[in-house]
Write a protein that holds these residues in place. Structure first.
Motif, PDB file in Angstrom:
ATOM      1  N   LEU A   1      28.555  32.199  37.523  1.00 10.70           N
ATOM      2  CA  LEU A   1      29.491  31.576  36.583  1.00 10.70           C
ATOM      3  C   LEU A   1      30.479  32.600  36.039  1.00 10.70           C
ATOM      4  O   LEU A   1      31.675  32.318  35.912  1.00 10.70           O
ATOM      5  N   ALA A   2      30.002  33.804  35.750  1.00  9.21           N
ATOM      6  CA  ALA A   2      30.880  34.861  35.243  1.00  9.21           C
ATOM      7  C   ALA A   2      31.935  35.236  36.284  1.00  9.21           C
ATOM      8  O   ALA A   2      33.108  35.424  35.944  1.00  9.21           O
ATOM      9  N   ILE A   3      31.529  35.323  37.526  1.00  6.58           N
ATOM     10  CA  ILE A   3      32.485  35.663  38.595  1.00  6.58           C
ATOM     11  C   ILE A   3      33.547  34.580  38.715  1.00  6.58           C
ATOM     12  O   ILE A   3      34.736  34.871  38.861  1.00  6.58           O
ATOM     13  N   LYS A   4      33.128  33.326  38.652  1.00  3.22           N
ATOM     14  CA  LYS A   4      34.100  32.228  38.719  1.00  3.22           C
ATOM     15  C   LYS A   4      35.064  32.280  37.542  1.00  3.22           C
ATOM     16  O   LYS A   4      36.263  32.051  37.699  1.00  3.22           O
ATOM     17  N   GLN A   5      34.550  32.559  36.361  1.00  5.64           N
ATOM     18  CA  GLN A   5      35.406  32.630  35.188  1.00  5.64           C
ATOM     19  C   GLN A   5      36.366  33.816  35.272  1.00  5.64           C
ATOM     20  O   GLN A   5      37.515  33.715  34.826  1.00  5.64           O
ATOM     21  N   LEU A   6      35.915  34.922  35.824  1.00  2.55           N
ATOM     22  CA  LEU A   6      36.780  36.087  35.967  1.00  2.55           C
ATOM     23  C   LEU A   6      37.844  35.882  37.034  1.00  2.55           C
ATOM     24  O   LEU A   6      38.893  36.536  36.995  1.00  2.55           O
ATOM     25  N   SER A   7      37.592  34.985  37.985  1.00  6.50           N
ATOM     26  CA  SER A   7      38.574  34.761  39.039  1.00  6.50           C
ATOM     27  C   SER A   7      39.802  34.017  38.513  1.00  6.50           C
ATOM     28  O   SER A   7      40.886  34.152  39.073  1.00  6.50           O
ATOM     29  N   LYS A   8      39.655  33.271  37.432  1.00  5.85           N
ATOM     30  CA  LYS A   8      40.800  32.524  36.895  1.00  5.85           C
ATOM     31  C   LYS A   8      41.890  33.458  36.358  1.00  5.85           C
ATOM     32  O   LYS A   8      43.070  33.245  36.680  1.00  5.85           O
ATOM     33  N   PRO A   9      41.570  34.485  35.564  1.00  2.00           N
ATOM     34  CA  PRO A   9      42.644  35.408  35.159  1.00  2.00           C
ATOM     35  C   PRO A   9      43.252  36.163  36.344  1.00  2.00           C
ATOM     36  O   PRO A   9      44.456  36.438  36.349  1.00  2.00           O
ATOM     37  N   VAL A  10      42.444  36.480  37.340  1.00  2.00           N
ATOM     38  CA  VAL A  10      42.977  37.147  38.529  1.00  2.00           C
ATOM     39  C   VAL A  10      43.971  36.224  39.227  1.00  2.00           C
ATOM     40  O   VAL A  10      45.048  36.657  39.658  1.00  2.00           O
ATOM     41  N   ALA A  11      43.637  34.953  39.319  1.00  3.79           N
ATOM     42  CA  ALA A  11      44.537  33.977  39.937  1.00  3.79           C
ATOM     43  C   ALA A  11      45.818  33.848  39.107  1.00  3.79           C
ATOM     44  O   ALA A  11      46.918  33.761  39.670  1.00  3.79           O
TER      45      ALA A  11
ATOM     46  N   GLY B   1      53.952  26.866  44.913  1.00  5.68           N
ATOM     47  CA  GLY B   1      53.286  27.856  45.760  1.00  5.68           C
ATOM     48  C   GLY B   1      52.383  28.771  44.952  1.00  5.68           C
ATOM     49  O   GLY B   1      51.279  29.113  45.382  1.00  5.68           O
ATOM     50  N   ALA B   2      52.844  29.163  43.757  1.00  4.18           N
ATOM     51  CA  ALA B   2      52.020  30.015  42.902  1.00  4.18           C
ATOM     52  C   ALA B   2      50.769  29.265  42.438  1.00  4.18           C
ATOM     53  O   ALA B   2      49.677  29.835  42.381  1.00  4.18           O
ATOM     54  N   GLU B   3      50.916  27.985  42.103  1.00  5.39           N
ATOM     55  CA  GLU B   3      49.753  27.170  41.714  1.00  5.39           C
ATOM     56  C   GLU B   3      48.772  27.047  42.884  1.00  5.39           C
ATOM     57  O   GLU B   3      47.558  27.159  42.702  1.00  5.39           O
ATOM     58  N   MET B   4      49.319  26.826  44.076  1.00  7.99           N
ATOM     59  CA  MET B   4      48.458  26.723  45.256  1.00  7.99           C
ATOM     60  C   MET B   4      47.733  28.041  45.518  1.00  7.99           C
ATOM     61  O   MET B   4      46.548  28.050  45.860  1.00  7.99           O
ATOM     62  N   LEU B   5      48.440  29.155  45.326  1.00 10.58           N
ATOM     63  CA  LEU B   5      47.836  30.469  45.509  1.00 10.58           C
ATOM     64  C   LEU B   5      46.706  30.691  44.506  1.00 10.58           C
ATOM     65  O   LEU B   5      45.622  31.157  44.866  1.00 10.58           O
ATOM     66  N   GLY B   6      46.947  30.330  43.254  1.00 15.22           N
ATOM     67  CA  GLY B   6      45.907  30.467  42.228  1.00 15.22           C
ATOM     68  C   GLY B   6      44.683  29.632  42.541  1.00 15.22           C
ATOM     69  O   GLY B   6      43.546  30.103  42.420  1.00 15.22           O
ATOM     70  N   GLU B   7      44.896  28.395  42.942  1.00 15.39           N
ATOM     71  CA  GLU B   7      43.770  27.529  43.299  1.00 15.39           C
ATOM     72  C   GLU B   7      43.033  28.064  44.524  1.00 15.39           C
ATOM     73  O   GLU B   7      41.812  27.983  44.598  1.00 15.39           O
ATOM     74  N   PHE B   8      43.786  28.611  45.470  1.00 15.51           N
ATOM     75  CA  PHE B   8      43.164  29.189  46.659  1.00 15.51           C
ATOM     76  C   PHE B   8      42.274  30.363  46.284  1.00 15.51           C
ATOM     77  O   PHE B   8      41.162  30.500  46.805  1.00 15.51           O
ATOM     78  N   ILE B   9      42.743  31.207  45.374  1.00 20.27           N
ATOM     79  CA  ILE B   9      41.947  32.365  44.948  1.00 20.27           C
ATOM     80  C   ILE B   9      40.662  31.906  44.278  1.00 20.27           C
ATOM     81  O   ILE B   9      39.577  32.405  44.582  1.00 20.27           O
ATOM     82  N   VAL B  10      40.771  30.927  43.365  1.00 24.42           N
ATOM     83  CA  VAL B  10      39.572  30.414  42.686  1.00 24.42           C
ATOM     84  C   VAL B  10      38.620  29.794  43.703  1.00 24.42           C
ATOM     85  O   VAL B  10      37.401  30.013  43.654  1.00 24.42           O
ATOM     86  N   PHE B  11      39.160  29.045  44.649  1.00 17.99           N
ATOM     87  CA  PHE B  11      38.334  28.410  45.679  1.00 17.99           C
ATOM     88  C   PHE B  11      37.632  29.458  46.541  1.00 17.99           C
ATOM     89  O   PHE B  11      36.439  29.332  46.845  1.00 17.99           O
ATOM     90  N   MET B  12      38.357  30.507  46.929  1.00 19.22           N
ATOM     91  CA  MET B  12      37.762  31.550  47.760  1.00 19.22           C
ATOM     92  C   MET B  12      36.666  32.303  47.009  1.00 19.22           C
ATOM     93  O   MET B  12      35.629  32.622  47.584  1.00 19.22           O
TER      94      MET B  12
END
Length: 166
Positions: A11-21, A80-91
């Protein structure tokens, strides 16, 4: 105890991926290269596919190849930026899931290896007991033959006590 810690780490990793995205989205909007070659092409393709699909669903027929208008640069960059962010969170979620699967598989393999070791140890002990049993069986047969070798006459003469001097 390990399972809840693994869940919390996931859960922490998923939460940390959102600011990275979010950071990646902002960087995509600032960088010309990123905007032009990473964000805009997928956004334009997504827009084109979405319009084509909506036209078919609404029954307006097939659209001509050039009839779908392209998004302007700002909208394409934002999409495109939104898609990139969602892709990062998904990955990140997918990698976390894979890591959890790998950890579970490793634990299952360790458990299976331990069970196989224990089974091999028990089989070796059983084999040792069988060897001892066979040796004891051979000794019993040997002693039985020795006892059978004593005839009743031999047994009577050895059991008869002779008085001294007679």
């Amino acid at each position: 105890m390990v399972f809840p810690i693994a869940k919390l780490a996931s859960l922490a990793i998923k939460q940390l991926s959102k600011p990275v995205a979010k950071y990646a989205k902002e960087g995509a909007k600032r960088s010309v290269f990123f905007r032009r070659y990473v964000c805009m092409p997928p956004a334009q393709l997504y827009h084109w596919m979405e319009v084509k699909l909506k036209m078919r669903i609404l029954g307006l027929g097939k659209t001509k190849p050039g009839s779908v208008p392209q998004l302007n640069e700002e909208m394409a960059t934002q999409l495109g930026a939104e898609m990139l962010g969602e892709f990062i969170v998904f990955m990140v979620g997918g990698l976390t899931l894979y890591a959890e699967y790998w950890r579970q598989a490793k634990n299952a393999q360790l458990k299976e290896d331990t069970q196989n070791e224990r089974l091999n140890e028990l089989e070796e002990r059983l084999l040792a007991v069988q060897v001892v049993t066979e040796k004891q069986d051979m000794q019993i047969r040997h002693l039985s033959r020795l006892l059978a070798g004593f005839s009743p006459a031999t047994q009577e003469s050895s059991q008869t006590v002779r008085p001294p001097g007679k």
